[in-house]
Scaffold this motif. Structure first.
Motif, PDB file in Angstrom:
ATOM      1  N   LEU A  55      43.608  46.137  42.675  1.00 20.96           N
ATOM      2  CA  LEU A  55      42.190  45.408  42.507  1.00 20.96           C
ATOM      3  C   LEU A  55      41.454  45.928  42.691  1.00 20.96           C
ATOM      4  O   LEU A  55      41.282  47.141  43.729  1.00 20.96           O
ATOM      5  CB  LEU A  55      42.144  44.015  43.396  1.00 20.96           C
ATOM      6  CG  LEU A  55      43.098  42.737  43.241  1.00 20.96           C
ATOM      7  CD1 LEU A  55      42.801  41.998  43.810  1.00 20.96           C
ATOM      8  CD2 LEU A  55      42.864  42.585  41.398  1.00 20.96           C
ATOM      9  N   ARG A  94      34.557  34.843  37.164  1.00 20.39           N
ATOM     10  CA  ARG A  94      34.330  35.908  38.772  1.00 20.39           C
ATOM     11  C   ARG A  94      34.558  35.327  40.086  1.00 20.39           C
ATOM     12  O   ARG A  94      34.888  35.553  40.514  1.00 20.39           O
ATOM     13  CB  ARG A  94      32.298  36.486  38.962  1.00 20.39           C
ATOM     14  CG  ARG A  94      32.109  36.586  39.536  1.00 20.39           C
ATOM     15  CD  ARG A  94      32.787  39.241  39.452  1.00 20.39           C
ATOM     16  NE  ARG A  94      31.865  38.893  40.289  1.00 20.39           N
ATOM     17  CZ  ARG A  94      33.007  40.388  41.439  1.00 20.39           C
ATOM     18  NH1 ARG A  94      34.634  39.962  41.036  1.00 20.39           N
ATOM     19  NH2 ARG A  94      32.044  40.363  42.954  1.00 20.39           N
ATOM     20  N   GLU A 103      37.648  36.145  40.944  1.00 19.20           N
ATOM     21  CA  GLU A 103      38.518  37.254  41.048  1.00 19.20           C
ATOM     22  C   GLU A 103      38.200  36.935  43.214  1.00 19.20           C
ATOM     23  O   GLU A 103      38.729  37.986  43.535  1.00 19.20           O
ATOM     24  CB  GLU A 103      37.122  38.104  40.874  1.00 19.20           C
ATOM     25  CG  GLU A 103      37.447  38.292  39.154  1.00 19.20           C
ATOM     26  CD  GLU A 103      36.453  39.449  38.425  1.00 19.20           C
ATOM     27  OE1 GLU A 103      37.057  39.357  36.924  1.00 19.20           O
ATOM     28  OE2 GLU A 103      36.288  40.172  39.129  1.00 19.20           O
TER      29      GLU A 103
END
Ligand code: FAD
Ligand code: MLT
Ligand code: ZN
Length: 452
Positions: A259, A306, A309
């Motif tokens: 990531l 998002r 995430e």
């Protein structure tokens, strides 16, 4: 005999098949069993338990087997009673905002079901797609929304459970107010399969929030991050989650799962905050963040992808740490004033007894709940558990915030519970399970384990 109750296909004895039920999620706890039994109804659960009770055979109830304290696996050759075939869900009751779920329904399936009717189930955790209604009740699971909605016990409005001798207890009416005697649902909740096998529950649902916003806050000093937790709780009245992690954990998560780091510069500590409501909470959250003294950087997300995430940086800690080998996992609560001293002292406390150890900290900061994971040591190194849990007790904390006692912590229960309380626990166990067949090796300390 058990085959007569559940059918041949639902008594599994092949070691290659049963092995998966005998090993925990982390790989630390590995046992063996002569049989995994999969009842498909409350009557079959009753039949299985009555037969085991008659024969004096110990059983371990098992749901999703995501428990982290060695309570869901047969470490002493118990028979495994898997509840995964109990998967029924009632329609959502639109008037009461309640649902009845059988024990084997996963938290993820329950949430999907509730959301289809505009409701939600408040208990949420990284293991949502495997952890079950029965397992989360048995452990009184916490998760990420405790700060707003409480742990599992607070969602429990009724229960159905089977006692060791096969008698069925059922109280599923779901009345909000019901003071008709002892609260048996609350007693069974958190009893880790030692008092009864949960087969169904009447559960409270909450409104599914229309607007959700997540902010990841970076801090250059650990103390600043911990101060921010209290400040945000005071200033933002729509907080759904306040989570905490640190630079080493973030680096591990990012390298394990390839990531991108959330911020251009490195920082020491991170607080993930989720706010939710029927109106957009962005401004309230922004004002709360702006009022904080020393925030080094902020990332905000309102879009679901998002948001996910940002959550990943926190939720993926468990899986990332597990890639380093079976960790020694502890799960503690500290009073708000003692959170900073604990975070500061715990690393040195561990390395004093295990010099090669690495200590990973993360958790549900809004609840004072820190997960202490130790790698680079034998996961069964009791010296590490001992020094950490004694530090917690010295700081007036709890040695089990949300995962339970299981087999892993039973020798330290006395740090939090008095001899009078422990003997009352034993009296309750004796009353409900006189032959001691229900998870006899978890929660209650062995008499020889009573440590000074
Ligand atoms: P199991 O692991 O199968 O069993 C747990 C205990 O409950 C055992 O003692 C078992 O005997 C007993 N039991 C299971 N089903 C029944 C039943 N029907 N009747 C009676 N006893 C039963 N926990 C948290 O609290 N908060 C978190 O945020 C959290 N996050 C997690 C994230 C990950 C990635 C993982 C792997 C675990 C996490 N956990 C968390 C721990 C775990 O998910 C919880 O303890 C959960 O409640 C276990 O549910 P389960 O169905 O897997 O139960
Ligand atoms: C979490 O909050 O991520 C869980 O309780 C799991 C863990 O402690 O690893
Ligand atoms: Zn947790």
């Amino acid at each position: 005999m058990l085959r007569d109750v559940v059918g041949t296909a639902n008594v599994m004895t092949d070691p290659e098949v049963t092995a998966a039920y005998a090993r925990d999620w982390t790989g630390r706890f590995r046992g063996a069993t002569s049989a995994v039994v999969r009842p498909g109804s409350v009557e079959e659960v009753a039949g299985v338990l009555a037969a085991c009770d008659d024969a004096g055979v110990a059983v371990v109830p098992q749901g999703g087997n995501t428990g982290l304290v060695g309570g869901s696996v047969p470490l002493h050759h118990e028979i495994v009673v898997s509840l995964l075939r109990l998967r029924e869900l009632s329609p959502v009751d639109a008037r009461s905002g309640q649902v009845t779920a059988q024990a084997g329904v996963t938290i993820g399936a329950l949430q999907t079901h509730a959301r289809a009717s505009g409701w939600d189930y408040a208990v949420d955790l990284g293991a949502r797609d495997s952890a079950t209604v029965g397992g989360t009740i048995a452990t009184n699971a916490g998760g990420v929304h405790v700060i707003r909605h409480g742990s599992t016990r607070r969602q429990l409005l009724g229960y159905e459970a089977v006692l060791a001798d096969g008698r069925v207890l059922r109280h599923l009416d779901g009345l909000e107010k019901d003071n008709t005697g002892y609260d048996l649902a609350s007693l069974i909740c958190g009893s880790e399969g030692t008092l009864a096998v949960v087969t169904a529950a009447r559960l409270r649902l909450v409104a599914h929030p229309e607007h959700v916003v997540v902010a990841l806050l970076a801090f250059d000093a650990v103390e600043d991050a911990l101060d921010a937790v209290g400040a945000l709780r005071r200033s933002v009245d729509v907080l759904d989650a306040v989570e905490l992690f640190f630079a080493p954990g973030l680096r591990l998560v990012c390298s394990t799962f390839s990531l991108r780091e959330p911020f251009p510069e490195p920082h020491a500590a991170f607080v993930l905050v989720e706010a939710a409501g029927s109106t957009d909470p962005t401004e309230t959250l922004a004002a709360g963040v702006q009022a904080l003294a020393r925030v080094a950087d902020v990332a905000v997300a309102a879009e679901p992808e998002r948001r996910a995430e940002l959550w990943r940086y926190r939720e993926a800690h468990t899986e990332a740490i597990n890639t380093l080998g079976a960790p020694l996992k502890l799960d503690v609560t500290l009073p708000p004033d003692e959170l900073a001293p604990f975070v500061e002292r715990v690393g040195a406390t561990v390395t004093a007894v295990a010099p090669g150890a690495h200590v990973w900290l993360f958790g549900h900061a809004g609840d004072g709940n820190v997960h202490v994971n130790v790698t680079g040591v034998d996961a069964n190194d009791d010296r590490v558990t001992d020094v950490v849990l004694r530090l917690v007790a010295q700081l007036r904390g709890s040695i089990s915030a949300e995962h339970g006692i299981g087999t892993a912590k039973r020798a330290w229960v006395h740090l939090n519970r008095s001899p009078e309380e422990i003997s009352t626990f034993r009296a309750i166990k004796q009353a409900l399970d006189p032959r001691g067949i229900l998870n006899p090796n978890v929660l209650l300390p062995l008499r020889s384990e009573a440590r000074a």
